[in-house]
Design a protein around this motif. Sequence first.
Motif, PDB file in Angstrom:
ATOM      1  N   GLY A 147       0.833  -1.196   0.000  1.00 54.96           N
ATOM      2  CA  GLY A 147       0.000   0.000   0.000  1.00 54.96           C
ATOM      3  C   GLY A 147       0.869   1.248   0.000  1.00 54.96           C
ATOM      4  O   GLY A 147       0.658   2.183  -0.780  1.00 54.96           O
ATOM      5  N   ALA A 148       1.876   1.237   0.885  1.00 49.85           N
ATOM      6  CA  ALA A 148       2.800   2.371   0.941  1.00 49.85           C
ATOM      7  C   ALA A 148       3.681   2.418  -0.302  1.00 49.85           C
ATOM      8  O   ALA A 148       3.879   3.480  -0.906  1.00 49.85           O
ATOM      9  CB  ALA A 148       3.664   2.264   2.199  1.00 49.85           C
ATOM     10  N   ARG A 149       4.185   1.250  -0.711  1.00 45.64           N
ATOM     11  CA  ARG A 149       5.120   1.193  -1.847  1.00 45.64           C
ATOM     12  C   ARG A 149       4.459   1.626  -3.152  1.00 45.64           C
ATOM     13  O   ARG A 149       4.939   2.522  -3.846  1.00 45.64           O
ATOM     14  CB  ARG A 149       5.664  -0.233  -1.984  1.00 45.64           C
ATOM     15  CG  ARG A 149       6.736  -0.390  -3.025  1.00 45.64           C
ATOM     16  CD  ARG A 149       7.299  -1.805  -2.994  1.00 45.64           C
ATOM     17  NE  ARG A 149       6.351  -2.766  -3.545  1.00 45.64           N
ATOM     18  CZ  ARG A 149       6.347  -3.168  -4.812  1.00 45.64           C
ATOM     19  NH1 ARG A 149       7.224  -2.652  -5.666  1.00 45.64           N
ATOM     20  NH2 ARG A 149       5.491  -4.075  -5.235  1.00 45.64           N
ATOM     21  N   LEU A 150       3.339   1.004  -3.493  1.00 42.51           N
ATOM     22  CA  LEU A 150       2.662   1.327  -4.751  1.00 42.51           C
ATOM     23  C   LEU A 150       1.951   2.672  -4.683  1.00 42.51           C
ATOM     24  O   LEU A 150       1.818   3.358  -5.698  1.00 42.51           O
ATOM     25  CB  LEU A 150       1.653   0.223  -5.091  1.00 42.51           C
ATOM     26  CG  LEU A 150       2.250  -1.163  -5.361  1.00 42.51           C
ATOM     27  CD1 LEU A 150       1.140  -2.176  -5.616  1.00 42.51           C
ATOM     28  CD2 LEU A 150       3.213  -1.127  -6.530  1.00 42.51           C
ATOM     29  N   GLY A 151       1.493   3.042  -3.485  1.00 42.15           N
ATOM     30  CA  GLY A 151       0.780   4.305  -3.343  1.00 42.15           C
ATOM     31  C   GLY A 151       1.687   5.515  -3.415  1.00 42.15           C
ATOM     32  O   GLY A 151       1.357   6.527  -4.040  1.00 42.15           O
ATOM     33  N   ILE A 152       2.863   5.409  -2.803  1.00 43.12           N
ATOM     34  CA  ILE A 152       3.794   6.542  -2.750  1.00 43.12           C
ATOM     35  C   ILE A 152       4.607   6.662  -4.036  1.00 43.12           C
ATOM     36  O   ILE A 152       5.032   7.760  -4.411  1.00 43.12           O
ATOM     37  CB  ILE A 152       4.725   6.398  -1.523  1.00 43.12           C
ATOM     38  CG1 ILE A 152       3.896   6.471  -0.235  1.00 43.12           C
ATOM     39  CG2 ILE A 152       5.814   7.465  -1.510  1.00 43.12           C
ATOM     40  CD1 ILE A 152       4.698   6.163   1.017  1.00 43.12           C
ATOM     41  N   TYR A 153       4.804   5.561  -4.736  1.00 40.19           N
ATOM     42  CA  TYR A 153       5.648   5.547  -5.934  1.00 40.19           C
ATOM     43  C   TYR A 153       5.251   6.597  -6.982  1.00 40.19           C
ATOM     44  O   TYR A 153       6.115   7.353  -7.449  1.00 40.19           O
ATOM     45  CB  TYR A 153       5.636   4.137  -6.540  1.00 40.19           C
ATOM     46  CG  TYR A 153       6.422   4.000  -7.822  1.00 40.19           C
ATOM     47  CD1 TYR A 153       7.809   4.106  -7.826  1.00 40.19           C
ATOM     48  CD2 TYR A 153       5.778   3.751  -9.026  1.00 40.19           C
ATOM     49  CE1 TYR A 153       8.533   3.961  -8.999  1.00 40.19           C
ATOM     50  CE2 TYR A 153       6.489   3.607 -10.208  1.00 40.19           C
ATOM     51  CZ  TYR A 153       7.873   3.715 -10.188  1.00 40.19           C
ATOM     52  OH  TYR A 153       8.578   3.573 -11.344  1.00 40.19           O
ATOM     53  N   PRO A 154       3.966   6.703  -7.385  1.00 42.13           N
ATOM     54  CA  PRO A 154       3.612   7.715  -8.395  1.00 42.13           C
ATOM     55  C   PRO A 154       3.907   9.137  -7.942  1.00 42.13           C
ATOM     56  O   PRO A 154       4.346   9.969  -8.734  1.00 42.13           O
ATOM     57  CB  PRO A 154       2.101   7.502  -8.600  1.00 42.13           C
ATOM     58  CG  PRO A 154       1.831   6.117  -8.127  1.00 42.13           C
ATOM     59  CD  PRO A 154       2.790   5.904  -6.998  1.00 42.13           C
ATOM     60  N   THR A 155       3.657   9.422  -6.658  1.00 45.77           N
ATOM     61  CA  THR A 155       3.911  10.758  -6.129  1.00 45.77           C
ATOM     62  C   THR A 155       5.404  11.073  -6.152  1.00 45.77           C
ATOM     63  O   THR A 155       5.812  12.181  -6.525  1.00 45.77           O
ATOM     64  CB  THR A 155       3.371  10.879  -4.693  1.00 45.77           C
ATOM     65  OG1 THR A 155       1.957  10.640  -4.697  1.00 45.77           O
ATOM     66  CG2 THR A 155       3.638  12.261  -4.118  1.00 45.77           C
TER      67      THR A 155
END
Length: 326
Positions: free
Chosen positions: A104-112
């Motif tokens: 959740g953190a990895r895939l969620g923060i990646y685009p930002t």
Amino acid sequence: MANNDEITFDEDLEPPPVKSTQRKLMTDIITGGTAASLACVFSNPFEVVKTRLQLQGEMANSAAQGRVYKGLIDAFMKIPREEGVLAIQKGLVPGMVYQFFMNGARLGIYPTLKRLLNDDGSHSPMNVLRQIGAGATSGAIGAVIGSPFFMVKCRLQAMSKIAKNSGTLHANQYDYKGMVDGLVKVYKEEGMSGWFRGIDGAVPRVMVGSASQLATYETVKQRILALGYLHDGILCHFSSSMVSGIVVTTIMNPFDVVSTRLYTQPQGAKRIYSGPVDCFIKTARAEGLGGFFKGWTAHYARLGPHTVLCLVFWEQVRNLAHKFGF
């Protein structure tokens, strides 16, 4: 430039309003975590097998010493037969919780992070480096958040009647009834710091895995689409994920072996490794280069399908979230 429904993580050139950016970040985190948790249901049996294969013969001088399972298929047959059908899904609950928080953190923060690094979605070497940097950073954040659940998952999956009776898998066995019981016992015995025992091996593992997986996936997908043979759909995602899976499994496996051993080793006077570097050195001396690639087949059998399922599920969940205005 890809739109928001595509899985290439590209962002609009015009910066969105702060409120919209925050809501999109939370949506990406929740949908990424949900998708990874769903994928874990299917990939967890391979995780159990991988853990057992990585731990058997630990610190043994010969490949045959302490060997219980001959390989992937043999382990899949022996574990349910000797420990019950449900044994092949050991650690499923903490595994799903770990996937939710870590991915959740990895895939969620990646685009930002990609947007903050001004990635324009091109094939230039600089943008590949930005993708690697964003993947590694988001992976490190996810590894820290999910560490307690990964530790309990590893210890539950390592629990074996054979190992407990004969010590043939590895020296230490943790008698946990489940995720909550494991977290409580660790806290009582070691305090809150015990929840993050082995994190020094987990962070490099996830950083390397995340950077190689996301950067490879995006690069391969862009190349496939550029050839014009496939459109941006499930088959393209599947092909890109399987290639990415080979790369990430090969690069990540040595770190995965070290991380698994650090999380499952006994504490106190019986402690085997002082840290990840010490584990790398001792494993190399005792088991050679092959020791770092134990469980590679099971690792790929888990990571390849897990990547595909995770990304497909994520795309569907994100589309559903967008329909409801999130």
